[in-house]
Design a protein around this motif. Structure first.
Motif, PDB file in Angstrom:
ATOM      1  N   ARG A 160      11.381   3.535   3.482  1.00 26.86           N
ATOM      2  CA  ARG A 160      10.621   3.710   2.247  1.00 26.86           C
ATOM      3  C   ARG A 160      11.520   3.472   1.039  1.00 26.86           C
ATOM      4  O   ARG A 160      12.462   4.238   0.798  1.00 26.86           O
ATOM      5  CB  ARG A 160      10.042   5.116   2.165  1.00 26.86           C
ATOM      6  CG  ARG A 160       9.079   5.442   3.299  1.00 26.86           C
ATOM      7  CD  ARG A 160       8.422   6.773   3.066  1.00 26.86           C
ATOM      8  NE  ARG A 160       7.599   7.155   4.188  1.00 26.86           N
ATOM      9  CZ  ARG A 160       6.662   8.074   4.153  1.00 26.86           C
ATOM     10  NH1 ARG A 160       6.408   8.705   3.024  1.00 26.86           N
ATOM     11  NH2 ARG A 160       5.967   8.373   5.231  1.00 26.86           N
ATOM     12  N   PRO A 161      11.244   2.455   0.261  1.00 28.08           N
ATOM     13  CA  PRO A 161      12.005   2.235  -0.978  1.00 28.08           C
ATOM     14  C   PRO A 161      11.452   3.133  -2.085  1.00 28.08           C
ATOM     15  O   PRO A 161      10.654   4.029  -1.836  1.00 28.08           O
ATOM     16  CB  PRO A 161      11.751   0.763  -1.278  1.00 28.08           C
ATOM     17  CG  PRO A 161      10.398   0.502  -0.679  1.00 28.08           C
ATOM     18  CD  PRO A 161      10.266   1.390   0.519  1.00 28.08           C
ATOM     19  N   GLN A 162      11.832   2.858  -3.305  1.00 26.89           N
ATOM     20  CA  GLN A 162      11.395   3.673  -4.428  1.00 26.89           C
ATOM     21  C   GLN A 162       9.885   3.587  -4.593  1.00 26.89           C
ATOM     22  O   GLN A 162       9.251   2.601  -4.227  1.00 26.89           O
ATOM     23  CB  GLN A 162      12.084   3.195  -5.713  1.00 26.89           C
ATOM     24  CG  GLN A 162      11.670   1.787  -6.138  1.00 26.89           C
ATOM     25  CD  GLN A 162      12.499   1.290  -7.313  1.00 26.89           C
ATOM     26  OE1 GLN A 162      13.657   0.986  -7.163  1.00 26.89           O
ATOM     27  NE2 GLN A 162      11.887   1.218  -8.478  1.00 26.89           N
ATOM     28  N   MET A 163       9.296   4.633  -5.134  1.00 25.78           N
ATOM     29  CA  MET A 163       7.862   4.662  -5.365  1.00 25.78           C
ATOM     30  C   MET A 163       7.529   3.893  -6.642  1.00 25.78           C
ATOM     31  O   MET A 163       8.380   3.728  -7.532  1.00 25.78           O
ATOM     32  CB  MET A 163       7.389   6.111  -5.478  1.00 25.78           C
ATOM     33  CG  MET A 163       7.669   6.934  -4.220  1.00 25.78           C
ATOM     34  SD  MET A 163       6.933   6.204  -2.718  1.00 25.78           S
ATOM     35  CE  MET A 163       5.200   6.493  -3.060  1.00 25.78           C
ATOM     36  N   PRO A 164       6.296   3.411  -6.768  1.00 27.23           N
ATOM     37  CA  PRO A 164       5.924   2.602  -7.930  1.00 27.23           C
ATOM     38  C   PRO A 164       6.070   3.364  -9.244  1.00 27.23           C
ATOM     39  O   PRO A 164       5.842   4.576  -9.304  1.00 27.23           O
ATOM     40  CB  PRO A 164       4.456   2.269  -7.668  1.00 27.23           C
ATOM     41  CG  PRO A 164       4.248   2.483  -6.216  1.00 27.23           C
ATOM     42  CD  PRO A 164       5.206   3.542  -5.804  1.00 27.23           C
ATOM     43  N   SER A 165       6.433   2.634 -10.275  1.00 29.51           N
ATOM     44  CA  SER A 165       6.544   3.230 -11.606  1.00 29.51           C
ATOM     45  C   SER A 165       5.212   3.158 -12.353  1.00 29.51           C
ATOM     46  O   SER A 165       5.029   3.849 -13.358  1.00 29.51           O
ATOM     47  CB  SER A 165       7.594   2.464 -12.419  1.00 29.51           C
ATOM     48  OG  SER A 165       7.150   1.136 -12.672  1.00 29.51           O
ATOM     49  N   TYR A 166       4.311   2.320 -11.877  1.00 31.91           N
ATOM     50  CA  TYR A 166       3.022   2.064 -12.531  1.00 31.91           C
ATOM     51  C   TYR A 166       3.186   1.335 -13.862  1.00 31.91           C
ATOM     52  O   TYR A 166       2.229   1.183 -14.606  1.00 31.91           O
ATOM     53  CB  TYR A 166       2.226   3.358 -12.760  1.00 31.91           C
ATOM     54  CG  TYR A 166       1.799   4.037 -11.486  1.00 31.91           C
ATOM     55  CD1 TYR A 166       0.665   3.634 -10.805  1.00 31.91           C
ATOM     56  CD2 TYR A 166       2.541   5.074 -10.957  1.00 31.91           C
ATOM     57  CE1 TYR A 166       0.272   4.248  -9.626  1.00 31.91           C
ATOM     58  CE2 TYR A 166       2.166   5.700  -9.774  1.00 31.91           C
ATOM     59  CZ  TYR A 166       1.022   5.274  -9.110  1.00 31.91           C
ATOM     60  OH  TYR A 166       0.653   5.884  -7.954  1.00 31.91           O
ATOM     61  N   GLU A 167       4.381   0.884 -14.172  1.00 32.97           N
ATOM     62  CA  GLU A 167       4.620   0.206 -15.442  1.00 32.97           C
ATOM     63  C   GLU A 167       4.649  -1.302 -15.233  1.00 32.97           C
ATOM     64  O   GLU A 167       5.430  -1.815 -14.425  1.00 32.97           O
ATOM     65  CB  GLU A 167       5.942   0.680 -16.050  1.00 32.97           C
ATOM     66  CG  GLU A 167       5.951   2.154 -16.405  1.00 32.97           C
ATOM     67  CD  GLU A 167       7.288   2.605 -16.965  1.00 32.97           C
ATOM     68  OE1 GLU A 167       8.186   1.732 -17.111  1.00 32.97           O
ATOM     69  OE2 GLU A 167       7.430   3.809 -17.247  1.00 32.97           O
TER      70      GLU A 167
END
Length: 489
Positions: A102-109
Motif C-alpha cells: 500500500r503506497p500513500q493514500m490519495p491527497s484528493y488534490e
C-alpha cells in the motif's frame, strides 16, 4: 478457508476435504464457455456423442487445486466476485489475509478541471470499498471507469495522477496512442516517460506511457536491467481496457503484464465499452482491473450538452442473390458490390464535411479511395495499421484545417482518434460488434464550434442471413443508445 491476496494474485489455501470440495464447487459455478469452443474438434465431438466423449467447451479462470497441497489461485481483481460465490456455498468460516503493498493514500488534490460526472468517477475510484463479510471493508481502489468516448477519460486519469503522486504506468495498445497520451498529460503539466515505439525512457518517479506489446516483450526477454526501472509502479491505467476482452490472446497478454506489477495498489481500466464480450473474456478484464466503478453513457453526455447528438441514416441495400458462403457474401455484397460502393461515394460527395469513411478491410478502403478521387474528392492514402504516426497525425490535422475534406480508414481509427469537427461518419464495413460500433460512432460525437449534429451513414444489407442479422444488430445498438435513427432506400 484461508485466502491470501496481494495486488495481483489471490491464493486459496483449502484445508481438508470439505474446503477442497467447496472450492471445486465454486470453480465449477464460475466456469464459462471458452471463446471459440464451438469451432473446436473436441467440443464438436462432445456434442456429437452427447457428452460421452470430448470436451463440454467450458473453462475456468480459477486454477485447478495443486495436487500436493490443494492450493489454487486467481487474479485479485476477481476476489469480490469469487467471495460472493464462496459465501453462497459456505458451511464453514473463511478468512482473508491482505498482503497488498500500500503506497500513500490519495491527497484528493488535483488542478485539472473536472466535470461533475468526472468528479463523481474520481471519488468512486479513490474511495471504493469491498466488504467481503466484514463491517469495516477493504479499501479497493481498482476497477473500470466506463465513460463514453469524448467524455474525458484521460482528464480523469490526469486528476488521479495528480492526486496520487506515485510511480505510474499508463498502458496503451497502439503506438500512435503513446504520443497522443503524452501530449494530453503534458497539456496539464505532467512530463511523462515513454516505453514503446522504439523508445525506452521511463519516468521512474512519475508517469510513464507504455505499449502493452513492449512491456510483454521485455518481461518475456527477462531484461532485468530495464524491467527494474519501471516495475516499481504503484498505480497502473489500462487505456481502452475493453481490449482485454477483445481476443483471448490480447486478454492473456494484458493479464500477464498486469500480474508483473505487484506493487500497483491503484489499478484502473479506462474505456467506453467494457463487459460486452463473452463471460470468460469479461472475467479476464475484471481480473486485471476489478469491476465497474463508474458508468457514464452517450445519452447522458448528449443530454448534458457535452457530446454532439448523432443522426443515423440507414440505407437499405438489396439482396444481390449470388453468393452462398460467408466469405463470398462479404466479398460480393460489401467489398466488391459496385452499387453499394457507388452509393457510399454518392453520400460522401453530398454529405457535410469533414467526413470519415470507415471500412473493415484495406482492400475495400482502397477501392473506395479510387472511386472518391474519380469523383473529385482528394483523399489521402488509406489510413491503416501500417500508416506511420506522422502521416496519420498530418492527415487528421489536414482534415481539421479543411485542407482535405475526407479520410478513408480501416479499424485503426476505432480508438484513440480525436477529430472534434467531424461532421459525417460513413460506416462502410458492416459488422455486428457493439464494442466496434460504439467505438466507431464515438469518433464523431465530440463537440466543436458550430457543430450541432453528426451525420452517421449506415447500411441495411439484405444479402444473406448473416448480413441481415448484422444490420439488425447495429440498428438495435443505435436505438438502445437513444440516437435519432431513420431508414431510407
Amino acid at each position: 478457508m484461508l485466502i491470501e491476496f496481494d495486488n495481483t494474485i489471490a491464493l486459496v489455501k483449502p484445508e481438508g476435504d470439505g474446503e477442497l470440495e467447496m472450492y471445486a464447487q465454486v470453480r465449477e459455478a464460475v466456469k464459462t464457455m471458452a471463446p471459440g469452443a464451438r469451432y473446436m474438434r473436441q467440443h464438436k465431438l462432445w456434442l456429437q456423442t452427447k457428452g460421452a466423449k470430448g470436451w463440454d467447451g467450458r473453462t475456468s479462470i480459477l486454477s485447478k487445486p495443486h495436487p500436493s497441497n490443494g492450493s489454487a489461485f486467481f487474479p485479485t481483481g476477481l476476489l469480490p466476485y469469487i467471495h460472493a460465490e464462496l459465501a453462497a456455498l459456505a458451511t464453514m468460516p473463511f478468512t482473508f489475509n491482505d498482503l497488498r503493498h500500500r503506497p500513500q493514500m490519495p491527497s484528493y488534490e488535483y488542478s485539472v478541471p473536472l466535470r461533475d460526472y468526472q468528479a463523481d468517477a474520481f471519488l468512486a475510484a479513490v474511495n471504493n470499498k469491498v466488504f467481503m463479510g466484514t463491517t469495516a471493508g477493504y479499501h479497493w481502489p481498482q476497477g473500470v471507469l466506463q465513460i463514453a468516448t469524448g467524455g474525458g477519460k484521460t482528464e480523469l486519469a490526469v486528476a488521479l495522477c495528480q492526486a496520487i503522486p506515485v510511480p505510474t504506468m499508463f498502458i496503451v495498445h497502439r503506438k500512435h496512442l503513446v504520443t497522443q497520451a503524452r501530449e494530453r498529460f503534458k497539456k496539464y503539466g505532467i512530463d511523462t516517460g515513454q516505453i514503446g515505439d522504439g523508445v525506452f525512457d521511463p519516468n521512474t518517479s512519475g508517469v510513464t506511457v507504455a505499449t502493452v506489446q513492449t512491456l510483454d516483450r521485455l518481461f518475456k526477454e527477462g531484461d532485468n536491467e530495464k524491467i527494474k526501472q519501471f516495475l516499481g509502479a504503484e498505480q497502473i491505467f489500462f487505456d481502452e481496457a475493453h481490449l482485454a476482452a477483445s481476443k483471448i490472446a490480447v486478454g492473456n497478454q494484458l493479464v500477464s503484464v498486469s500480474r508483473q506489477f505487484r506493487r500497483a495498489y491503484y489499478r484502473f481500466g479506462l474505456t467506453a465499452t467494457p463487459f460486452l464480450k463473452d463471460e470468460y473474456s469479461n472475467q479476464l478484464l475484471m481480473g486485471c482491473t476489478g469491476d465497474r466503478l463508474a458508468h457514464i453513457t452517450n445519452e447522458r453526455l448528449i443530454k448534458a450538452g457535452y457530446l454532439t447528438p448523432p443522426r443515423v441514416v440507414i440505407i437499405k441495400m438489396p439482396d444481390i442473390g449470388r453468393p452462398k458462403s460467408w466469405p463470398d457474401v462479404y466479398d460480393h455484397a460489401i467489398v466488391l458490390n459496385l452499387n453499394r460502393n457507388k452509393r457510399i461515394i454518392e453520400e460522401l460527395v453530398k454529405c457535410p464535411k469533414p467526413a470519415l469513411v470507415m471500412t473493415s478491410r484495406l482492400g475495400h478502403a482502397s477501392i473506395l479511395r479510387r472511386m472518391a478521387i474519380n469523383k473529385g474528392i482528394p483523399v489521402p492514402a488509406v489510413h491503416n495499421g501500417a500508416t506511420k504516426n506522422k502521416d496519420r497525425t498530418k492527415g487528421i490535422a489536414d482534415l481539421q484545417s479543411g485542407k482535405i475534406s475526407a479520410i478513408i480508414a480501416t479499424g485503426i481509427y476505432e480508438e484513440g482518434v480525436d477529430i472534434p469537427n467531424l461532421r459525417t461518419l460513413i460506416l462502410a464495413g458492416g459488422g455486428k460488434s457493439k464494442v466496434a460500433a460504439l467505438q466507431k460512432i464515438g469518433r464523431g460525437l465530440r463537440k466543436a464550434a458550430g457543430k450541432h449534429e453528426v451525420l452517421v451513414i449506415d447500411f441495411n444489407d439484405q444479402t444473406g442471413a448473416i448480413l441481415k442479422r448484422h444490420s439488425a444488430a447495429r440498428k438495435k445498438i443505435w436505438e438502445e443508445e437513444g440516437f435519432d435513427v431513420k431508414e431510407r432506400d
